[in-house]
Design an enzyme around this catalytic site. Structure first.
Site, PDB file in Angstrom:
ATOM      1  N   ARG A   1      19.620  38.365  -7.296  1.00 24.97           N
ATOM      2  CA  ARG A   1      20.207  37.530  -6.260  1.00 24.97           C
ATOM      3  C   ARG A   1      21.710  37.375  -6.501  1.00 24.97           C
ATOM      4  O   ARG A   1      22.205  37.648  -7.593  1.00 24.97           O
ATOM      5  CB  ARG A   1      19.533  36.150  -6.235  1.00 24.97           C
ATOM      6  CG  ARG A   1      18.122  36.172  -5.670  1.00 24.97           C
ATOM      7  CD  ARG A   1      17.447  34.813  -5.793  1.00 24.97           C
ATOM      8  NE  ARG A   1      17.091  34.490  -7.168  1.00 24.97           N
ATOM      9  CZ  ARG A   1      16.475  33.376  -7.535  1.00 24.97           C
ATOM     10  NH1 ARG A   1      16.168  32.453  -6.632  1.00 24.97           N
ATOM     11  NH2 ARG A   1      16.165  33.165  -8.808  1.00 24.97           N
TER      12      ARG A   1
ATOM     13  N   LYS B   1      21.260  31.327 -10.565  1.00 23.63           N
ATOM     14  CA  LYS B   1      20.527  30.804 -11.714  1.00 23.63           C
ATOM     15  C   LYS B   1      21.437  30.044 -12.657  1.00 23.63           C
ATOM     16  O   LYS B   1      22.660  30.140 -12.608  1.00 23.63           O
ATOM     17  CB  LYS B   1      19.834  31.943 -12.466  1.00 23.63           C
ATOM     18  CG  LYS B   1      18.640  32.510 -11.726  1.00 23.63           C
ATOM     19  CD  LYS B   1      17.621  31.445 -11.338  1.00 23.63           C
ATOM     20  CE  LYS B   1      16.934  30.813 -12.531  1.00 23.63           C
ATOM     21  NZ  LYS B   1      15.994  29.718 -12.105  1.00 23.63           N
TER      22      LYS B   1
ATOM     23  N   TYR C   1      21.676  26.519  -9.404  1.00 19.06           N
ATOM     24  CA  TYR C   1      20.501  25.865  -9.980  1.00 19.06           C
ATOM     25  C   TYR C   1      20.743  25.664 -11.473  1.00 19.06           C
ATOM     26  O   TYR C   1      21.282  26.548 -12.144  1.00 19.06           O
ATOM     27  CB  TYR C   1      19.248  26.726  -9.795  1.00 19.06           C
ATOM     28  CG  TYR C   1      18.733  26.803  -8.377  1.00 19.06           C
ATOM     29  CD1 TYR C   1      18.218  25.687  -7.742  1.00 19.06           C
ATOM     30  CD2 TYR C   1      18.739  28.010  -7.682  1.00 19.06           C
ATOM     31  CE1 TYR C   1      17.733  25.761  -6.437  1.00 19.06           C
ATOM     32  CE2 TYR C   1      18.261  28.093  -6.380  1.00 19.06           C
ATOM     33  CZ  TYR C   1      17.764  26.969  -5.765  1.00 19.06           C
ATOM     34  OH  TYR C   1      17.296  27.036  -4.475  1.00 19.06           O
TER      35      TYR C   1
ATOM     36  N   HIS D   1      18.297  23.050 -13.537  1.00 17.01           N
ATOM     37  CA  HIS D   1      17.014  22.639 -14.128  1.00 17.01           C
ATOM     38  C   HIS D   1      17.232  22.168 -15.575  1.00 17.01           C
ATOM     39  O   HIS D   1      16.711  22.740 -16.526  1.00 17.01           O
ATOM     40  CB  HIS D   1      16.004  23.791 -14.069  1.00 17.01           C
ATOM     41  CG  HIS D   1      15.718  24.280 -12.682  1.00 17.01           C
ATOM     42  ND1 HIS D   1      15.013  23.535 -11.761  1.00 17.01           N
ATOM     43  CD2 HIS D   1      16.069  25.425 -12.047  1.00 17.01           C
ATOM     44  CE1 HIS D   1      14.923  24.203 -10.629  1.00 17.01           C
ATOM     45  NE2 HIS D   1      15.568  25.346 -10.764  1.00 17.01           N
TER      46      HIS D   1
ATOM     47  N   GLU E   1      19.139  21.880  -7.026  1.00 18.16           N
ATOM     48  CA  GLU E   1      17.787  21.325  -6.987  1.00 18.16           C
ATOM     49  C   GLU E   1      17.737  19.809  -6.843  1.00 18.16           C
ATOM     50  O   GLU E   1      16.656  19.251  -6.603  1.00 18.16           O
ATOM     51  CB  GLU E   1      16.985  21.748  -8.227  1.00 18.16           C
ATOM     52  CG  GLU E   1      17.436  21.134  -9.545  1.00 18.16           C
ATOM     53  CD  GLU E   1      18.483  21.959 -10.274  1.00 18.16           C
ATOM     54  OE1 GLU E   1      18.707  21.709 -11.470  1.00 18.16           O
ATOM     55  OE2 GLU E   1      19.084  22.865  -9.635  1.00 18.16           O
TER      56      GLU E   1
ATOM     57  N   ASP F   1      10.325  26.180 -14.282  1.00 19.43           N
ATOM     58  CA  ASP F   1      11.756  25.868 -14.340  1.00 19.43           C
ATOM     59  C   ASP F   1      12.009  24.463 -14.868  1.00 19.43           C
ATOM     60  O   ASP F   1      13.065  24.194 -15.460  1.00 19.43           O
ATOM     61  CB  ASP F   1      12.388  25.987 -12.943  1.00 19.43           C
ATOM     62  CG  ASP F   1      12.886  27.395 -12.645  1.00 19.43           C
ATOM     63  OD1 ASP F   1      13.280  28.085 -13.594  1.00 19.43           O
ATOM     64  OD2 ASP F   1      12.874  27.790 -11.471  1.00 19.43           O
TER      65      ASP F   1
END
Length: 373
Positions: A15, A75, A94, A96, A118, A270
């Site tokens: 991605r 990520k 993101y 996490h 998120e 995650d």
């Protein structure tokens, strides 16, 4: 503003933070955009596509981080990326963080401003930047689970939809949110027997109506969860506590009681996973077996369908990226309480209560710290 798009370096992650079309919108708004060479190559976005959008292509991630004020990724930053972060950087991606103390400490030390997709919210209480990837992961969980159930992959040798005269697989989905609903849609479409457990009666009613009684909805008590997990062929862990570590609902003892060759797809990995036996895996080596139960715990599931995922993610993130760039970070966060909820780490402080609680680290209110931006 100067905006950077580095190439993702997590294992089998293709991605990209901004598509050429999204980057062009930023250029049209007067911003300078840089992309690392071959950042979009894995999903058929060439360097020339970015150049045609007005983006400057750079030779390395070092150059991107050096030139950029805001960095847009997909990520969580890997250790070598975190080492490039400086106090003037804003990182939009993101993270996490709740189950990841090492990453959190590195981000605190960097002094950078870290806005997490998120935990951005909307006026309905939803998570608009998590939802598109949750939808992809939910759908993929059934594909992955169906494959893992095949005998050659360690599974029970069960076909999801069965055949006339042979019963279908039993799919148990823990959690009726975006992941759970999309998993159910795929499982129902494949002809499986589907059970969804949740603690919200409103969610269970909505799902029962949504699927016209083609699924079973069960209020999630410990006893009910254990009963259905033990009898399942495939269990999908779809539990989400926004920003917080996932609760360990599937105990080691429960895993040991499951059918041999049954499969757990822990989409909550995650956030640490909702199975005590869950350990993050990669697309290169996605499964392992504990007590005869196949575990699929890939931490970037949507990366396997990276083109679809990138476009879905950009559709959701672009308005926020534009707001941050057009208004400036402090003004954009001040103007939008829901975007401010995405601020997890800023100027050496944790600004997300769930992250601070999970890691037992000091918390500073986001409203206080953004005045230093």
């Amino acid at each position: 503003m100067h905006i950077g798009i580095p190439k993702e370096i997590k294992t089998h992650e293709y991605r990209v933070g901004l598509t050429p079309a999204s980057a062009h919108d930023l250029v049209v708004n007067g911003h300078k955009v840089f992309v690392e060479t071959k950042a979009g190559e894995g999903i058929d976005f060439s360097d020339d596509d970015y150049r045609a959008a007005g983006v400057e292509v750079l030779k390395s991630a070092d150059e991107v981080f050096e030139k950029a004020e805001m960095i847009v990724k997909v990520k969580e930053p890997q250790p070598e990326e975190r080492a490039r972060l400086k106090p003037h950087h804003t990182l939009f991606t993101y993270f996490h963080l709740a189950p990841d103390a090492e990453q959190t400490h590195d981000l605190i030390e960097s002094g950078a401003t870290c806005i997490a997709y998120e935990t951005v919210t909307d006026k309905t209480g939803g998570l608009p930047l998590l939802a598109p990837m949750s939808a992809v992961a939910g759908r993929m969980s059934i594909q992955a689970g169906a494959s893992a159930l095949e005998k050659s992959n360690g599974g029970r040798a069960v076909l999801m939809g069965g055949v006339p005269g042979v019963e279908p697989a039993k799919v148990v989905i823990i959690g009726g949110g975006v992941v759970g609903e999309n998993a159910a849609e795929m499982a129902v479409g494949m002809g499986a027997e589907v059970v969804i457990l949740d603690r919200s009666l409103d969610v269970l009613r909505r799902l029962s109506n949504r699927f016209d009684n083609r699924i079973k909805t069960v209020y999630s008590t410990f006893q009910a969860l254990a009963e259905h997990v033990i009898s399942a062929d495939l269990v999908v862990g779809a539990v989400l506590l926004p920003g917080a570590a996932a609760p360990k609902l599937i105990t080691r003892e429960l895993v040991a009681s499951m059918k041999k060759g049954a499969v757990i797809v822990d989409v909550a990995i995650d956030q640490g996973g909702c199975a005590e036996t869950a350990v993050a895996t990669t697309h290169a080596d996605p499964t392992y077996i504990v007590d005869g139960v196949v575990h699929y715990c890939v931490a970037n599931m949507p990366g396997a369908v990276a083109r679809t995922s990138t476009m879905a993610l950009n559709n959701a993130t672009l308005p926020y990226t534009l707001a941050l760039a057009n208004k400036g970070i402090r003004q954009a966060l001040s103007d939008d309480r829901h975007l401010l909820n995405g601020l997890n780490v800023c100027k050496g402080h944790i600004t997300c209560r769930d992250v601070s609680d999970a890691l037992e680290l000091p918390y500073t209110a986001a409203e206080e710290i953004i005045q230093a931006l």
